[in-house]
Design a protein around this motif. Structure first.
Motif, PDB file in Angstrom:
ATOM      1  N   ALA A  75       0.779  -1.090  -0.070  1.00 32.35           N
ATOM      2  CA  ALA A  75       0.424   0.124  -0.039  1.00 32.35           C
ATOM      3  C   ALA A  75       0.771   1.335  -0.420  1.00 32.35           C
ATOM      4  N   PHE A  76       2.188   1.099   0.075  1.00 28.16           N
ATOM      5  CA  PHE A  76       2.795   2.425   0.188  1.00 28.16           C
ATOM      6  C   PHE A  76       3.217   2.769  -1.006  1.00 28.16           C
ATOM      7  N   VAL A  77       2.735   1.787  -1.699  1.00 33.07           N
ATOM      8  CA  VAL A  77       2.801   2.475  -3.765  1.00 33.07           C
ATOM      9  C   VAL A  77       1.980   3.591  -3.271  1.00 33.07           C
ATOM     10  N   PHE A  78       0.879   3.671  -2.982  1.00 32.68           N
ATOM     11  CA  PHE A  78      -0.364   4.534  -3.190  1.00 32.68           C
ATOM     12  C   PHE A  78       0.706   5.556  -2.389  1.00 32.68           C
ATOM     13  N   PHE A  79       1.781   6.618  -1.818  1.00 35.45           N
ATOM     14  CA  PHE A  79       2.005   7.328  -1.500  1.00 35.45           C
ATOM     15  C   PHE A  79       2.965   8.118  -1.312  1.00 35.45           C
ATOM     16  N   PHE A  80       4.155   6.710  -2.323  1.00 33.87           N
ATOM     17  CA  PHE A  80       5.791   6.809  -2.321  1.00 33.87           C
ATOM     18  C   PHE A  80       5.523   6.655  -4.051  1.00 33.87           C
ATOM     19  N   GLY A  90       1.510  -6.425  -5.696  1.00 32.46           N
ATOM     20  CA  GLY A  90       1.979  -6.238  -4.139  1.00 32.46           C
ATOM     21  C   GLY A  90       1.516  -7.299  -3.289  1.00 32.46           C
ATOM     22  N   GLN A  91       0.135  -7.267  -3.209  1.00 28.76           N
ATOM     23  CA  GLN A  91      -0.319  -8.392  -2.079  1.00 28.76           C
ATOM     24  C   GLN A  91      -0.590  -9.704  -2.563  1.00 28.76           C
ATOM     25  N   LEU A  92      -0.927  -9.648  -3.318  1.00 23.94           N
ATOM     26  CA  LEU A  92      -0.952 -11.200  -4.942  1.00 23.94           C
ATOM     27  C   LEU A  92      -0.328 -11.846  -4.129  1.00 23.94           C
ATOM     28  N   SER A  93       1.836 -11.642  -4.280  1.00 16.09           N
ATOM     29  CA  SER A  93       2.341 -12.305  -4.439  1.00 16.09           C
ATOM     30  C   SER A  93       2.124 -12.918  -2.692  1.00 16.09           C
ATOM     31  N   ALA A  94       1.752 -12.774  -2.334  1.00 16.93           N
ATOM     32  CA  ALA A  94       1.161 -13.373  -0.750  1.00 16.93           C
ATOM     33  C   ALA A  94      -0.087 -13.933  -0.177  1.00 16.93           C
ATOM     34  N   VAL A  95      -0.588 -14.337  -1.723  1.00 18.59           N
ATOM     35  CA  VAL A  95      -1.576 -15.263  -1.302  1.00 18.59           C
ATOM     36  C   VAL A  95      -1.689 -16.217  -1.340  1.00 18.59           C
ATOM     37  N   VAL A  96      -0.325 -17.307  -1.752  1.00 19.67           N
ATOM     38  CA  VAL A  96      -0.549 -18.791  -1.343  1.00 19.67           C
ATOM     39  C   VAL A  96       0.290 -18.805   0.250  1.00 19.67           C
ATOM     40  N   VAL A 126       3.973 -13.837  13.362  1.00 27.80           N
ATOM     41  CA  VAL A 126       3.968 -12.588  14.126  1.00 27.80           C
ATOM     42  C   VAL A 126       5.630 -11.957  13.275  1.00 27.80           C
ATOM     43  N   GLY A 127       6.846 -12.960  13.432  1.00 26.15           N
ATOM     44  CA  GLY A 127       7.612 -12.174  12.805  1.00 26.15           C
ATOM     45  C   GLY A 127       8.224 -12.111  11.234  1.00 26.15           C
ATOM     46  N   ILE A 128       7.436 -13.313  10.354  1.00 26.57           N
ATOM     47  CA  ILE A 128       7.047 -13.406   9.493  1.00 26.57           C
ATOM     48  C   ILE A 128       6.064 -12.624   8.918  1.00 26.57           C
ATOM     49  N   GLY A 129       5.029 -11.651   9.710  1.00 25.77           N
ATOM     50  CA  GLY A 129       4.128 -10.959   8.956  1.00 25.77           C
ATOM     51  C   GLY A 129       5.700  -9.694   8.912  1.00 25.77           C
ATOM     52  N   LEU A 130       5.765  -9.251   9.776  1.00 22.24           N
ATOM     53  CA  LEU A 130       7.043  -7.885   9.683  1.00 22.24           C
ATOM     54  C   LEU A 130       7.590  -8.365   9.064  1.00 22.24           C
ATOM     55  N   GLN A 131       8.194  -9.333   8.177  1.00 18.52           N
ATOM     56  CA  GLN A 131       9.236  -9.186   7.083  1.00 18.52           C
ATOM     57  C   GLN A 131       8.434  -9.305   6.125  1.00 18.52           C
ATOM     58  N   ASN A 132       7.181  -9.188   5.838  1.00 20.84           N
ATOM     59  CA  ASN A 132       6.346  -9.569   4.945  1.00 20.84           C
ATOM     60  C   ASN A 132       6.309  -8.206   4.283  1.00 20.84           C
ATOM     61  N   PHE A 133       6.560  -6.909   5.518  1.00 22.86           N
ATOM     62  CA  PHE A 133       6.167  -6.099   5.300  1.00 22.86           C
ATOM     63  C   PHE A 133       6.788  -5.486   4.231  1.00 22.86           C
ATOM     64  N   PRO A 134       7.761  -5.184   3.927  1.00 21.11           N
ATOM     65  CA  PRO A 134       9.694  -5.002   3.002  1.00 21.11           C
ATOM     66  C   PRO A 134       8.649  -5.451   2.206  1.00 21.11           C
ATOM     67  N   GLU A 135       8.828  -7.072   1.897  1.00 17.95           N
ATOM     68  CA  GLU A 135       8.235  -7.400   0.377  1.00 17.95           C
ATOM     69  C   GLU A 135       7.679  -7.443  -0.091  1.00 17.95           C
ATOM     70  N   GLY A 136       6.580  -6.315   0.806  1.00 15.45           N
ATOM     71  CA  GLY A 136       5.353  -6.001  -0.098  1.00 15.45           C
ATOM     72  C   GLY A 136       5.923  -4.930  -0.852  1.00 15.45           C
ATOM     73  N   ILE A 137       6.596  -3.755  -0.585  1.00 11.34           N
ATOM     74  CA  ILE A 137       7.508  -3.249  -1.219  1.00 11.34           C
ATOM     75  C   ILE A 137       7.953  -3.234  -2.094  1.00 11.34           C
ATOM     76  N   ALA A 138       8.754  -4.322  -1.699  1.00 11.91           N
ATOM     77  CA  ALA A 138       9.678  -4.734  -3.315  1.00 11.91           C
ATOM     78  C   ALA A 138       8.821  -5.329  -4.379  1.00 11.91           C
ATOM     79  N   VAL A 139       7.752  -5.605  -3.933  1.00 12.90           N
ATOM     80  CA  VAL A 139       6.942  -6.095  -5.404  1.00 12.90           C
ATOM     81  C   VAL A 139       6.669  -4.612  -6.239  1.00 12.90           C
TER      82      VAL A 139
END
Length: 272
Positions: free
Chosen positions: A34-39, A196-202, A165-178
């Motif tokens: 969602a950062f893509v909406f702001f940057f 970006g969000q579709l990459s984590a549907v799996v 929780v740990g995996i969730g936190l490190q997923n944050f930059p992955e969403g940005i990276a896509v």
């Protein structure tokens, strides 16, 4: 707040608990996208530190949440006790190695294409690259919840929550990276967020599969935990760390890795 979450997840079906936990990790990925909406662009040092953080979390989770419990719950002494973890770890790395060679995808740097030749578009190749990361993460969450359901003493609901929780936190930059590279290519903000969000549907799918498998086939548990650890470690060594070190100023990535490792280790000890 965390105590309420742990109590709730401990009272429901483990497969459902794994699903809820992995949906959380998916939503955090969407938050990063969602950062893509702001940057339109993101500071390179920030991205490197976040990628390093991702690597640190994944390595710590592989050791503290997966490999150590896998060894502790194995029977025998000496090498016989560690053998299931060795076999599972090799199977996990081999599985990701095969996917890496066969499935067409971009590296996270969006420059190098791997896998068999394909006419697929760049957006599809990039999403597949991050999807490769998320398969072992979802499996790890599901397997740990399945271990709790199986009544394994070395597994706890707190430890499973800590991993989520740990995996969730490190997923944050992955969403940005896509999302960010797609936006720089001129793709709309909405489509960049979608991919970006579709990459984590799996992740929810892999988590449910992992929880179901070990809850009903308990002897597989040490192998399954080590399998998830091996798959995660392959992703760190093959994708995350090399990309985080591309910049000349690699100190940010190193500090991010250390921070991620400490945080995941602490979460596992405190909650587990």
């Amino acid at each position: 707040m965390m105590d309420h979450v742990i109590n709730y997840l401990s009272e429901i079906n483990p497969v459902l608990a794994a699903l809820y936990a992995s949906i959380f990790t998916w939503l955090v990925t969407a938050l990063g996208a969602a950062f893509v909406f702001f940057f339109k662009t993101m500071n390179r040092n920030f991205l490197d530190s976040m990628l390093g953080f991702t690597g640190g979390v994944m390595v710590a989770a592989s050791i503290w949440s997966l490999l150590i419990p896998a060894i502790e719950m194995s029977e025998g002494e000496g090498f016989m006790q560690v053998l299931p973890a060795v076999i599972g770890f090799l199977m996990g790395t081999g599985f990701l190695f095969a996917l890496d060679k066969l499935l067409p995808h971009f590296h996270v740097n969006f420059k190098q294409v791997e896998g068999v030749k394909s006419p697929w578009q760049k957006t599809t190749l990039l999403v597949l690259a991050i999807t490769l990361h998320n398969i072992p993460e979802g499996l790890a969450v599901g397997v740990l919840f399945g271990a709790v359901a199986a009544g394994v003493p070395e597994a706890s609901i707190g430890g499973a929550v800590a991993l989520a929780v740990g995996i969730g936190l490190q997923n944050f930059p992955e969403g940005i990276a896509v999302a960010m590279p797609l936006r720089r290519m001129g793709i709309s903000r909405r489509k960049s967020f979608y991919y970006g969000q579709l990459s984590a549907v799996v992740e929810p799918m892999a988590a449910v599969l992992g929880a179901f498998a070990v809850a009903f086939f308990t002897p597989l548990l040490p192998y399954a935990l080590a399998f998830a650890a091996g798959a995660m470690m392959f992703v760190v060594v093959e994708e995350v760390i090399p990309e985080a070190q591309q910049n000349k100023d690699s100190d940010w990535a190193t500090l991010g890795f250390i921070g991620g490792f400490i945080l995941m280790m602490s979460l596992d000890v405190v909650l587990g």
